[in-house]
Scaffold this active site. Structure first.
Site, mmCIF file in Angstrom:
data_model
loop_
_atom_site.group_PDB
_atom_site.id
_atom_site.type_symbol
_atom_site.label_atom_id
_atom_site.label_comp_id
_atom_site.label_asym_id
_atom_site.label_seq_id
_atom_site.Cartn_x
_atom_site.Cartn_y
_atom_site.Cartn_z
ATOM 1 N N ASP A 190 39.126 -16.692 7.338
ATOM 2 C CA ASP A 190 40.387 -16.143 6.840
ATOM 3 C C ASP A 190 40.372 -14.621 7.005
ATOM 4 O O ASP A 190 39.345 -14.021 7.329
ATOM 5 C CB ASP A 190 40.521 -16.531 5.355
ATOM 6 C CG ASP A 190 41.898 -16.245 4.789
ATOM 7 O OD1 ASP A 190 42.864 -16.153 5.574
ATOM 8 O OD2 ASP A 190 42.014 -16.106 3.559
ATOM 9 N N ASP A 240 50.270 -17.810 4.192
ATOM 10 C CA ASP A 240 50.795 -17.722 2.828
ATOM 11 C C ASP A 240 52.296 -17.966 2.823
ATOM 12 O O ASP A 240 53.089 -17.062 3.103
ATOM 13 C CB ASP A 240 50.490 -16.340 2.241
ATOM 14 C CG ASP A 240 48.994 -16.096 2.122
ATOM 15 O OD1 ASP A 240 48.239 -17.058 2.258
ATOM 16 O OD2 ASP A 240 48.604 -14.943 1.902
ATOM 17 N N GLU A 256 42.608 -10.905 10.915
ATOM 18 C CA GLU A 256 43.566 -10.262 11.828
ATOM 19 C C GLU A 256 43.058 -8.938 12.425
ATOM 20 O O GLU A 256 43.549 -8.596 13.500
ATOM 21 C CB GLU A 256 44.901 -10.004 11.098
ATOM 22 C CG GLU A 256 45.654 -11.244 10.744
ATOM 23 C CD GLU A 256 45.025 -12.025 9.598
ATOM 24 O OE1 GLU A 256 45.143 -13.258 9.599
ATOM 25 O OE2 GLU A 256 44.396 -11.405 8.728
#
Length: 904
Positions: A455, A578, A458
């Site tokens: 997670d 999300d 990015e």
């Protein structure tokens, strides 16, 4: 996991089995460049010649220099090659200096010719023609100003045309160090798909003048028309020419930030670095396009069987006893569950590869895992790329010793994520890949997890700029939200990498490209700038994680990654990030899931019931009815949201029993789709136009979807609605044979139950045929293929003709299925006319007499609603026939024949 920018948001039809889900009774911003600026006069072709590999090479010279967004690169190298029958490459770069490209070891592909040392020398094989034809595609060019076009050979249709002649929406090609621009003309009736990752409020079709920015960013999926976690600079173009459909795809293989402006009749790329490396895929069917695309970028990863079961996660399972209760409550509620997840609650101080000794003591966790593993359940935990800067933390100390971190001014770049101050591993460095693998091995010895969730990759950073650890205060403080930056930081604007001349529409607000991520002037292995490599960070982490997991026990890895790039599907699954517990987000999820199938990442799903803040009971009912048919099906909620496990409401529990009960019966079909995805790229969840490409009404349809070619999911997506009017009613398609089992609470149990085959014909058809297939294997093995001795493949066939029904199989590699003892117990045939004769059944050539065996034959009348007729006037009758009590081995060829009587 919850991301800071989530809250800091900028602001048959028997042709198909149709799943109409009734189990529960009860911001577009405009383009930042509305008036195009034409920059310069483009380039002219100054020579061209054939290459030894069958390609075409040329040099382009700038016609008139200007200083808008920097200096023009004076001489470019053009390289064109038909790499396969259905793939054409057009590569344009600086002729004199090596430029950044996606690393060839990360995304394997052919290397273009080396750059020429001298320009304009005499050539042995000068080109005099202006077009080069391959098997399916034709490349043509105009020399001055240079432009090129790609046409379909079969019908002359122009697929891409960079000429600005007659266009007021774009200019000539531009190629500067930090600004590249090129455009294509488009027919207005072309339907375009792709260019993600973003949440598209208008559905799956690209919408003219919506912004499409590609730059991996930790911005929550609730933000519409904004660059999100992944970058996929590819689009599919579907056109209907005289009733005949033609699809193709265009990939610009470039990892730099870019804005793509789609204006309906044109599409313009504005890229802040790298090269033009175009790949054209000829199709002409949508499935053919994805097959060709994934053949190039890498076939989707084989997924373990259990990963197709249901998953439960929550950020906020504060201790192990809560997790144990969740698993037990799913059992009590009789809702299937295969995988239980931990967000970072299991960690010691949010640090990767650690256990909280108080809330998740290792002896108790190991006992829990022994218990669930013995049932066949699995356990997955999260890891983030940021490694906590902590002198007593072994992972950090070993990383420092191995020099694995991204650098700034010669020191590891300092950022902040959940543990506080962190350094980011540089996955472009071979030493980092080895260190990462060793840390995963160490952690697996500590906790035998069954997969990893990567997670925040990015990469997400709670701070911006150049930071240092503050003196005299704790960071983070341990109170308040953990995503508030507590480092001492200053902005970095001194370099052209941190402040490029062209500002992409980053985060939907044109924020600096280093905002809340790694500074773009930071340096990777071999001097590579973060400016160039930013959008492949999550991809490179997926590759390293996949290698590590596969090396552990030789098992098939399962990885879930938030950030993705071209080729990520070869290594990882994806979820849509999300999202919000709203009816709008439920609808948007379908579009994003379908897009990722086109991107070659078929194992994809959205957080069921929404990640935050709290779904209503009605919404959660409807969401599980959709989410049960996402390829990746997981309920996941935010730390700050109320509990939303599916057993929290009685009505939702009932919906989950029904929807997931059906999913678990369909697992053999879903697993076969997983095999088809791995071998041909075919999306598991796909838009209707994949099966009905000639049916224009399907082109923009984003509220229904297909699983493979045999199931159509038609969910209720609106509050207060209890009936569904089909927004589409396809009239042609492939009749199907659907393999199912009896289901269960865990996929391991469901997998060993007897098989049922559902055979569907068009209602009342006097002559028709149906096909299906089934793939079975040992899903622990890394490879998913035939010929290993651990897999079986079955083709299934059925025909109805002149009152006779025949059903048979052709088995390849039957040994594995026979060893498992799998049997077919029942066959159900839908859509028949007439009635069943009393003695017309043969199985494997032997007549079956009524009452003479355990085999039973039964029939029932079916009613079919035609043309959305709600008063019953349009109903059509057909017959369903069921043969039960059989004992046919899946691993052996069988044949069944029935003679139909007539109904007088």
């Amino acid at each position: 996991m919850f991301s800071p920018s989530s809250l800091l948001s900028f602001s048959s039809l028997n042709v198909l089995l149709v799943l109409v889900l009734f189990f529960y009774g009860g911001h577009s911003s405009s383009s930042s460049s509305s008036v195009p600026t034409k920059i310069g006069k483009g380039y002219r072709l100054i020579f061209a010649e054939e290459t030894t590999d069958g390609g075409f090479i040329g040099h382009l010279q700038v016609k008139q220099k200007n200083s808008i967004y920097g200096s023009d690169i004076p001489i470019l190298q053009l390289y064109v090659k038909h790499e396969t029958e259905d793939r054409l490459r057009v590569h344009i770069t600086d002729a004199e200096k090596q430029r950044w490209e996606v690393p060839y070891n990360l995304l394997p592909r052919e290397q273009p010719p080396a750059l020429k040392q001298t320009i304009g020398r005499s050539r042995k094989n000068p080109i005099t023609v202006s077009e080069i034809a391959g098997s399916e595609l034709i490349f043509s060019y105009t020399a001055d100003p240079f432009s090129f076009a790609v046409k379909r050979k079969s019908n002359g249709q122009t697929l891409f045309n960079s000429s600005s002649y007659g266009s007021d929406s774009f200019g000539e090609m531009v190629f500067k160090d930090q600004y590249l621009e090129i455009s294509t003309q488009l027919p207005k009736d072309a339907s375009l798909y792709g260019l993600g990752e973003n949440t598209q409020p208008h559905g799956i079709k690209l919408y003219p003048n919506d912004p499409y920015t590609l730059y991996t960013t930790d911005v929550s999926a609730i933000n519409l028309n904004t660059d999100l976690y992944g970058s996929h600079p590819v689009y599919m173009d579907l056109r209907n020419v005289g009733g005949e459909p033609f699809a193709h795809a265009v990939l610009l293989l470039n990892s730099n930030g870019m804005d793509v402006f789609y204006r309906g009749n044109s599409l313009t790329y504005k890229v802040i670095g790298g090269v033009f490396d175009f790949y054209f895929f000829s199709g002409p069917s949508p499935l053919g396009v994805v097959d060709q695309y994934t053949s190039f970028i890498g076939r989707p990863a084989p997924m373990p069987y259990w990963s197709l079961g249901f998953h439960q996660c929550r950020w906020g399972y504060h201790n192990l006893s809560v997790v144990e209760d969740v698993v037990e409550n799913y059992r009590k509620a009789e809702i299937p569950l295969d995988v239980i997840w931990n967000d970072d609650d299991h960690m010691d101080g949010h640090k990767d590869f650690t256990l909280n000794p108080v809330n998740y003591p290792r002896p108790k966790l190991l006992a829990f895992l022994d218990k669930i593993h013995s049932r066949g359940m699995k356990y997955i935990v999260i890891i983030d790329p940021g490694i906590g800067v902590n002198s007593s933390y072994g992972v950090y100390q070993r990383g420092l010793a191995n020099d694995v971190f991204i650098k700034y001014d010669g020191e590891p770049y300092l950022a902040q994520v959940w543990p506080g101050a962190v350094n980011f591993p540089d996955f472009l460095n071979p030493k980092t890949v080895a260190w990462w693998g060793d840390e995963i091995r160490r952690f697996h010895e500590l906790v035998p997890v069954d997969g990893l969730w990567i997670d925040m990759n990015e990469a997400s950073n709670f701070c911006s700029g150049k930071c240092k650890i503050p003196k005299g205060k704790q960071c983070p403080s341990g109170t308040g939200p953990g995503w508030i930056c507590c480092l001492d930081c200053k902005n970095i604007t001194k370099t052209r990498w941190d402040n490029p001349p062209y500002k992409i529409n980053a985060s939907g607000l044109q924020v600096p490209i280093g905002f809340k991520t790694i500074a773009t002037s930071a340096v990777h292995y071999n001097g590579v700038l973060e400016y160039d490599a930013h959008s492949i960070y999550g991809f490179s982490q997926s590759v390293a994680t996949h290698k590590a997991l596969q090396g552990l026990e030789g098992k098939r890895p399962f990885i879930l990654s938030r950030s993705t790039y071209v080729g990520s599907g070869r290594y990882a699954a994806h979820w849509t990030g999300d999202n919000k517990g709203t009816w709008e987000d439920l609808k948007y999820s379908i579009t994003t899931v379908l897009n990722f199938g086109i991107f070659g990442v078929p194992m994809v799903g959205a957080d069921i019931c929404g990640f935050y803040p709290a779904p209503t009971e009605e919404l959660c009912n409807r969401w599980i009815e959709v989410g049960a048919f996402y390829p990746f099906s997981r309920d996941h909620a935010n730390y700050y949201s109320p509990r939303q496990e599916l057993y929290q409401w009685k009505t939702v529990a009932k919906s989950a029993q029904n929807a997931l009960g059906l999913r678990y019966k369909l697992l053999p079909y879903l697993y076969t789709l997983n095999y088809m995805a791995h071998t041909s790229g075919a999306p598991i969840a796909r838009p209707l136009f994949f099966s009905f490409p000639a049916y224009k009404e399907c082109y923009g349809l984003s509220t229904q979807f297909l699983l493979g070619s045999s199931l159509m999911v038609s969910p209720v997506l609106e509050q207060g609605k209890h009936r569904l009017k089909h927004s589409s009613r396809p009239v042609l398609g492939t009749n199907t044979i659907l393999p199912m089992q009896q289901g269960g609470m865990i996929s391991k149990e469901a997998r060993m139950t007897p098989f049922t085959l559902i055979v569907t014909f068009p209602a009342g058809a006097s002559e028709a045929q149906a096909k299906g297939n089934l793939y079975l294997d040992n899903d622990e093995l890394p490879e998913m293929k035939l010929g290993s001795g651990y897999s079986t493949y079955v083709d299934l066939y059925a025909t109805v003709k002149e009152g006779s029904v025949k059903i048979w199989s052709e088995v390849q590699e039957g040994k594995f299925a026979l060893e498992q003892g799998w049997k077919i117990e029942k066959v159900t045939v839908l859509g028949l006319g007439g009635s069943v004769g009393t003695s017309g059944l043969e199985i494997n050539g032997s007549p079956v007499a009524p009452g003479g065996s355990d085999i039973e034959l039964s029939s029932a009348e079916q009613m079919h609603l035609q043309d959305d007729d709600e008063d019953g006037q349009g109903k059509k009758k057909s017959l369903m026939v069921e043969i039960s009590g059989m004992n046919l081995y899946v691993g052996k060829n069988f044949d069944i024949s029935m003679t139909m009587g007539t109904q007088g």
